[in-house]
Scaffold this active site. Structure first.
Site, PDB file in Angstrom:
ATOM      1  N   VAL A  66       0.870  -1.185   0.000  1.00  0.00           N
ATOM      2  CA  VAL A  66       0.000   0.000   0.000  1.00  0.00           C
ATOM      3  C   VAL A  66       0.902   1.228   0.000  1.00  0.00           C
ATOM      4  CG1 VAL A  66      -2.065  -1.002   1.040  1.00  0.00           C
ATOM      5  CG2 VAL A  66      -0.260  -0.128   2.521  1.00  0.00           C
ATOM      6  N   SER A  67       0.407   2.317  -0.589  1.00  0.00           N
ATOM      7  CA  SER A  67       1.221   3.515  -0.771  1.00  0.00           C
ATOM      8  C   SER A  67       1.296   4.404   0.460  1.00  0.00           C
ATOM      9  CB  SER A  67       0.667   4.340  -1.940  1.00  0.00           C
ATOM     10  OG  SER A  67       0.681   3.575  -3.109  1.00  0.00           O
ATOM     11  N   THR A  68       0.253   4.390   1.286  1.00  0.00           N
ATOM     12  CA  THR A  68       0.251   5.283   2.448  1.00  0.00           C
ATOM     13  C   THR A  68       0.108   4.482   3.731  1.00  0.00           C
ATOM     14  OG1 THR A  68      -2.143   5.614   2.473  1.00  0.00           O
ATOM     15  CG2 THR A  68      -0.864   7.092   1.070  1.00  0.00           C
TER      16      THR A  68
END
Length: 193
Positions: A8-10
């Site tokens: 996941v990016s965040t």
């Protein structure tokens, strides 16, 4: 062995959906990166996963963009898997390089990546040619200021000094002086044609 990879990016996003899908697909081990962009292939979890793979293994992602965003990089990674006898599977896009249909989809992706690479190269060359026509300098900055370049031209063309002599006086390599004079010749030829 089936190895999974989730990303996941965040920090606020959850890996639960991906973990669940990867477990359901039979992954015995799941590697993760949390809060890391997919634009970079330098990710600790991904690197650990790639190092853990052995011939005959299957590498599984929930969705193709979890592995990476660049089609060119994805094709390189999946080609590397093929050379190492590792199958690749993306659950959402139904890509499975162990099946004929999955290999077909992958080959279509590779063809698109090659097409994209050709277009980028073609546009770059066209842009460079146009910049040259407009007299713009391409590449790293000149080692000599405009005043120094004018002094070099004067020393060589009017005073008939040698390239090495002028280079020494300007504290640069002789090749710098040669390139300047070659560039002047190219500009003169382009303007006269």
């Amino acid at each position: 062995m089936k190895l999974g990879y989730a990303r996941v990016s965040t920090e606020e996003q959850s890996l639960d959906l991906q973990r669940s899908a990867l477990r359901k697909a039979g992954c015995t081990e799941i590697f993760e990166d949390h809060g890391i962009s997919g634009s970079s292939f330098r990710r600790p979890g991904l690197e650990s996963a790639l190092n853990a793979l052995s011939p005959g293994d299957t590498f599984i992602v929930w969705k193709l963009d979890r592995l990476g965003r660049s089609l060119l990089n994805l094709v390189e990674v999946i080609n590397d898997f093929a050379q190492r006898d590792i199958a690749f599977k993306s659950l959402t896009e139904s890509i499975d390089t162990d099946s004929p249909g999955g290999r077909l989809i992958f080959h279509m992706m590779a063809a698109l990546a090659e097409f994209e690479r050709s277009l980028i190269s073609e546009r770059t060359r066209a842009g460079m040619q146009e910049a040259k026509k407009q007299g713009r300098h391409l590449g790293r900055p000149f080692a000599l200021s405009q005043d120094q370049q004018d002094a070099v031209r004067y020393d060589i063309l009017v005073l008939n000094k040698s390239t090495s002599e002028v280079a020494k006086s300007m504290n640069v390599h002789p090749r710098t002086i040669t390139r300047l004079m070659e560039r002047d010749t190219e500009v003169a030829i382009t303007q006269n044609s």
